[in-house]
Motif scaffolding. Structure first.
Motif, PDB file in Angstrom:
ATOM      1  N   LYS A 141      -4.576   0.306   8.880  1.00  0.00           N
ATOM      2  CA  LYS A 141      -4.104  -0.254   7.819  1.00  0.00           C
ATOM      3  C   LYS A 141      -4.108  -1.852   8.053  1.00  0.00           C
ATOM      4  O   LYS A 141      -4.434  -2.502   6.891  1.00  0.00           O
ATOM      5  CB  LYS A 141      -2.697   0.190   7.123  1.00  0.00           C
ATOM      6  CG  LYS A 141      -2.828   1.511   6.763  1.00  0.00           C
ATOM      7  CD  LYS A 141      -3.607   1.849   5.625  1.00  0.00           C
ATOM      8  CE  LYS A 141      -3.545   3.431   5.103  1.00  0.00           C
ATOM      9  NZ  LYS A 141      -4.574   3.563   3.755  1.00  0.00           N
TER      10      LYS A 141
ATOM     11  N   LYS B  18       7.668 -10.858   8.508  1.00  0.00           N
ATOM     12  CA  LYS B  18       6.725 -11.240   7.278  1.00  0.00           C
ATOM     13  C   LYS B  18       6.653 -12.796   7.221  1.00  0.00           C
ATOM     14  O   LYS B  18       5.591 -13.061   6.852  1.00  0.00           O
ATOM     15  CB  LYS B  18       7.439 -10.757   5.876  1.00  0.00           C
ATOM     16  CG  LYS B  18       6.726 -10.973   4.869  1.00  0.00           C
ATOM     17  CD  LYS B  18       7.195 -10.373   3.751  1.00  0.00           C
ATOM     18  CE  LYS B  18       6.481 -10.517   2.367  1.00  0.00           C
ATOM     19  NZ  LYS B  18       6.811  -9.991   1.135  1.00  0.00           N
TER      20      LYS B  18
ATOM     21  N   ASP C 139      11.195   2.502   7.899  1.00  0.00           N
ATOM     22  CA  ASP C 139      10.484   2.792   6.616  1.00  0.00           C
ATOM     23  C   ASP C 139      10.538   1.531   5.901  1.00  0.00           C
ATOM     24  O   ASP C 139       9.714   1.525   5.010  1.00  0.00           O
ATOM     25  CB  ASP C 139      11.444   3.525   5.791  1.00  0.00           C
ATOM     26  CG  ASP C 139      11.626   4.915   6.489  1.00  0.00           C
ATOM     27  OD1 ASP C 139      10.583   5.519   7.190  1.00  0.00           O
ATOM     28  OD2 ASP C 139      12.590   5.857   6.463  1.00  0.00           O
ATOM     29  N   LYS C 140      11.511   0.424   6.246  1.00  0.00           N
ATOM     30  CA  LYS C 140      11.133  -0.924   5.492  1.00  0.00           C
ATOM     31  C   LYS C 140      10.156  -1.662   5.887  1.00  0.00           C
ATOM     32  O   LYS C 140       9.802  -2.626   4.952  1.00  0.00           O
ATOM     33  CB  LYS C 140      12.762  -1.641   5.501  1.00  0.00           C
ATOM     34  CG  LYS C 140      13.024  -2.005   6.949  1.00  0.00           C
ATOM     35  CD  LYS C 140      14.352  -2.720   6.993  1.00  0.00           C
ATOM     36  CE  LYS C 140      14.728  -3.464   8.148  1.00  0.00           C
ATOM     37  NZ  LYS C 140      15.787  -3.969   8.489  1.00  0.00           N
TER      38      LYS C 140
ATOM     39  N   SER D  54       6.298  -2.795   6.259  1.00  0.00           N
ATOM     40  CA  SER D  54       4.858  -2.752   5.569  1.00  0.00           C
ATOM     41  C   SER D  54       3.877  -2.615   6.794  1.00  0.00           C
ATOM     42  O   SER D  54       4.407  -2.877   8.096  1.00  0.00           O
ATOM     43  CB  SER D  54       4.334  -4.094   5.015  1.00  0.00           C
ATOM     44  OG  SER D  54       4.255  -5.088   5.749  1.00  0.00           O
ATOM     45  N   PHE D  55       2.773  -2.128   6.363  1.00  0.00           N
ATOM     46  CA  PHE D  55       1.906  -1.934   7.668  1.00  0.00           C
ATOM     47  C   PHE D  55       1.364  -3.452   8.170  1.00  0.00           C
ATOM     48  O   PHE D  55       1.105  -3.484   9.476  1.00  0.00           O
ATOM     49  CB  PHE D  55       0.717  -1.483   6.921  1.00  0.00           C
ATOM     50  CG  PHE D  55       0.792   0.061   6.833  1.00  0.00           C
ATOM     51  CD1 PHE D  55       0.966   1.128   7.679  1.00  0.00           C
ATOM     52  CD2 PHE D  55       0.593   0.568   5.327  1.00  0.00           C
ATOM     53  CE1 PHE D  55       0.841   2.278   7.392  1.00  0.00           C
ATOM     54  CE2 PHE D  55       0.785   1.927   5.020  1.00  0.00           C
ATOM     55  CZ  PHE D  55       1.014   2.925   6.153  1.00  0.00           C
ATOM     56  N   GLU D  56       1.543  -4.438   7.547  1.00  0.00           N
ATOM     57  CA  GLU D  56       0.827  -5.706   8.011  1.00  0.00           C
ATOM     58  C   GLU D  56       2.019  -6.366   8.812  1.00  0.00           C
ATOM     59  O   GLU D  56       1.902  -6.941   9.861  1.00  0.00           O
ATOM     60  CB  GLU D  56       0.831  -6.710   6.684  1.00  0.00           C
ATOM     61  CG  GLU D  56      -0.074  -6.663   5.830  1.00  0.00           C
ATOM     62  CD  GLU D  56      -0.068  -5.623   4.547  1.00  0.00           C
ATOM     63  OE1 GLU D  56       1.066  -4.851   4.649  1.00  0.00           O
ATOM     64  OE2 GLU D  56      -1.132  -5.167   3.955  1.00  0.00           O
ATOM     65  N   GLU D  57       3.523  -6.023   8.576  1.00  0.00           N
ATOM     66  CA  GLU D  57       4.511  -6.381   9.368  1.00  0.00           C
ATOM     67  C   GLU D  57       4.393  -5.380  10.783  1.00  0.00           C
ATOM     68  O   GLU D  57       4.577  -6.084  11.787  1.00  0.00           O
ATOM     69  CB  GLU D  57       5.902  -6.225   8.625  1.00  0.00           C
ATOM     70  CG  GLU D  57       5.981  -7.186   7.712  1.00  0.00           C
ATOM     71  CD  GLU D  57       7.349  -6.881   6.753  1.00  0.00           C
ATOM     72  OE1 GLU D  57       8.218  -7.646   6.878  1.00  0.00           O
ATOM     73  OE2 GLU D  57       7.212  -5.749   6.107  1.00  0.00           O
TER      74      GLU D  57
ATOM     75  N   ARG E 220       3.736   6.799   9.655  1.00  0.00           N
ATOM     76  CA  ARG E 220       3.439   5.501   9.929  1.00  0.00           C
ATOM     77  C   ARG E 220       3.638   5.156  11.212  1.00  0.00           C
ATOM     78  O   ARG E 220       4.860   5.021  11.637  1.00  0.00           O
ATOM     79  CB  ARG E 220       4.033   4.705   8.689  1.00  0.00           C
ATOM     80  CG  ARG E 220       3.831   5.272   7.296  1.00  0.00           C
ATOM     81  CD  ARG E 220       5.004   4.700   6.325  1.00  0.00           C
ATOM     82  NE  ARG E 220       4.575   3.246   5.995  1.00  0.00           N
ATOM     83  CZ  ARG E 220       5.526   2.161   6.309  1.00  0.00           C
ATOM     84  NH1 ARG E 220       6.859   2.621   7.078  1.00  0.00           N
ATOM     85  NH2 ARG E 220       5.581   0.993   6.114  1.00  0.00           N
TER      86      ARG E 220
END
Length: 342
Positions: A34, A310, A135-136, A138-141, A81
């Motif tokens: 991702k 982030k 869970d918190k 993102s894929f980017e992070e 994930r």
């Protein structure tokens, strides 16, 4: 699937190619990628300044979702994930493997170096080198977890930074800022250096918790350190810029019996005043890659909110826009550049 491939040795020779989807082995998971971070080592490979084995799909800072698991996989399920270490295989028998340092096993295989990496739609990874992401996140992070764990290894395991240490970090790129954040999480007082071209990066460093930034084009670093340490010098230097001048400057402002760790790569030989290291009895370390413990600690630091990833993401490009991404990275006007497979 489309993938970013280094086709052969030499400068450049990188193209988007159609590649077969990887086959998931019995002990492997197949990950739909991702987001992937662009690393300095990818740039070194473009310039033919790092060992690698072409033809090769580049990229090792990836995050995604599992779409298939091997018959012997027990720790993961489809839909999880995950991130994975860039180590895909080690011998398991040498002294490095036996002491937990498998990432520098002489027989290791690594994505993006001698095994196909993550600049693609899919990648397969060994179950034992794969981790679920919080869970918190993102894929980017999540794509920043691999460089974070390298920094955890360098700061905590190699440099042994502890509460009360005055730590100098040279080079406010993504690795430098992550190193600074880990040092802060360990209780260090962190000073970060940069130049006129790094003003925005130094500003971000302050925003994420760095105690003092020094633009060496405008301030006297020796004077600043002298005032902060009452003339004693800093306890730890973590050199992240890969600049010869930063190495020698770091040696000069380090206290007697201080700790110097080289994080950044130079891509060439440099001249260093090792006599001064000897006279000051400086402890010198190199740091490369990570350990299992560093991965677990890095993920925990993020999960507990002690490190926030982030703010470091400044640019995102589609995989087919890889040339723009590489250009942005090399202009040094970014912190973290991500590529997103279509």
């Amino acid at each position: 699937m489309k993938a970013l491939v280094k086709l052969k040795k030499g400068y450049g020779n990188i193209e988007i190619c159609e590649m077969p989807e990887p086959i998931c082995g019995d002990g492997e998971v197949k990950i739909e990628v991702k987001a992937v971070g662009l690393c300095g080592s990818d740039i070194h490979i473009m310039h033919d300044a790092l060992p690698y084995t072409p033809p090769l799909i580049l990229g090792h800072e990836f995050c995604g979702r599992i779409v298939e698991i091997g018959t012997k996989v027990t720790s993961f399920k489809v839909g999880d994930r995950v991130v994975a270490e860039n180590v895909s295989q080690s011998c398991g028998e040498c002294s490095m493997c036996q002491t937990g340092h498998y990432a520098i096993c002489s027989k290791r295989s690594a994505q993006g170096l001698n095994r196909n990496g993550g600049f693609a739609k899919y990648i397969v990874c060994n179950e034992k080198f794969t981790f679920k992401i919080p869970d918190k996140l993102s894929f980017e992070e999540g794509a920043l977890l691999e460089p974070l764990t390298c920094c955890v290894h360098g700061v905590i395991e190699q440099s042994k930074v502890q509460a009360g240490d005055i730590v100098l970090v040279s080079g406010p790129g993504s690795i430098g800022i992550l190193v600074a954040m880990v040092a802060k999480a360990e209780g260090g007082f962190v000073v970060m250096t940069g130049t006129d071209s790094d003003e925005e990066k130094l500003k971000l460093a302050l925003e994420v918790g760095v105690d003092r930034v020094v633009n060496i084009d405008k301030e006297d670093l020796n004077q600043v350190v002298g005032e902060l340490t009452r003339g004693q010098g800093v306890d730890v230097v973590l050199e992240c810029s890969g600049a010869e001048s930063a190495v020698n400057s770091g040696i000069n402002i380090l206290r007697q019996r201080g700790r110097f760790t080289q994080v950044g790569l130079f891509g060439k030989k440099i001249n260093v005043n090792f006599d001064l290291m000897t006279m000051k009895e400086i402890h010198v370390e190199g740091t490369l890659s990570h350990t299992k413990a560093a991965w677990l600690r890095g993920i925990r630091l993020v999960e507990e909110g002690k490190i926030t990833l982030k703010p470091l993401i400044t640019h995102k490009y589609l995989l087919i826009e890889w040339e723009k991404a590489f250009e942005t990275f090399q202009k040094r006007k970014c912190i973290k550049v991500l590529l997103v497979p279509e």
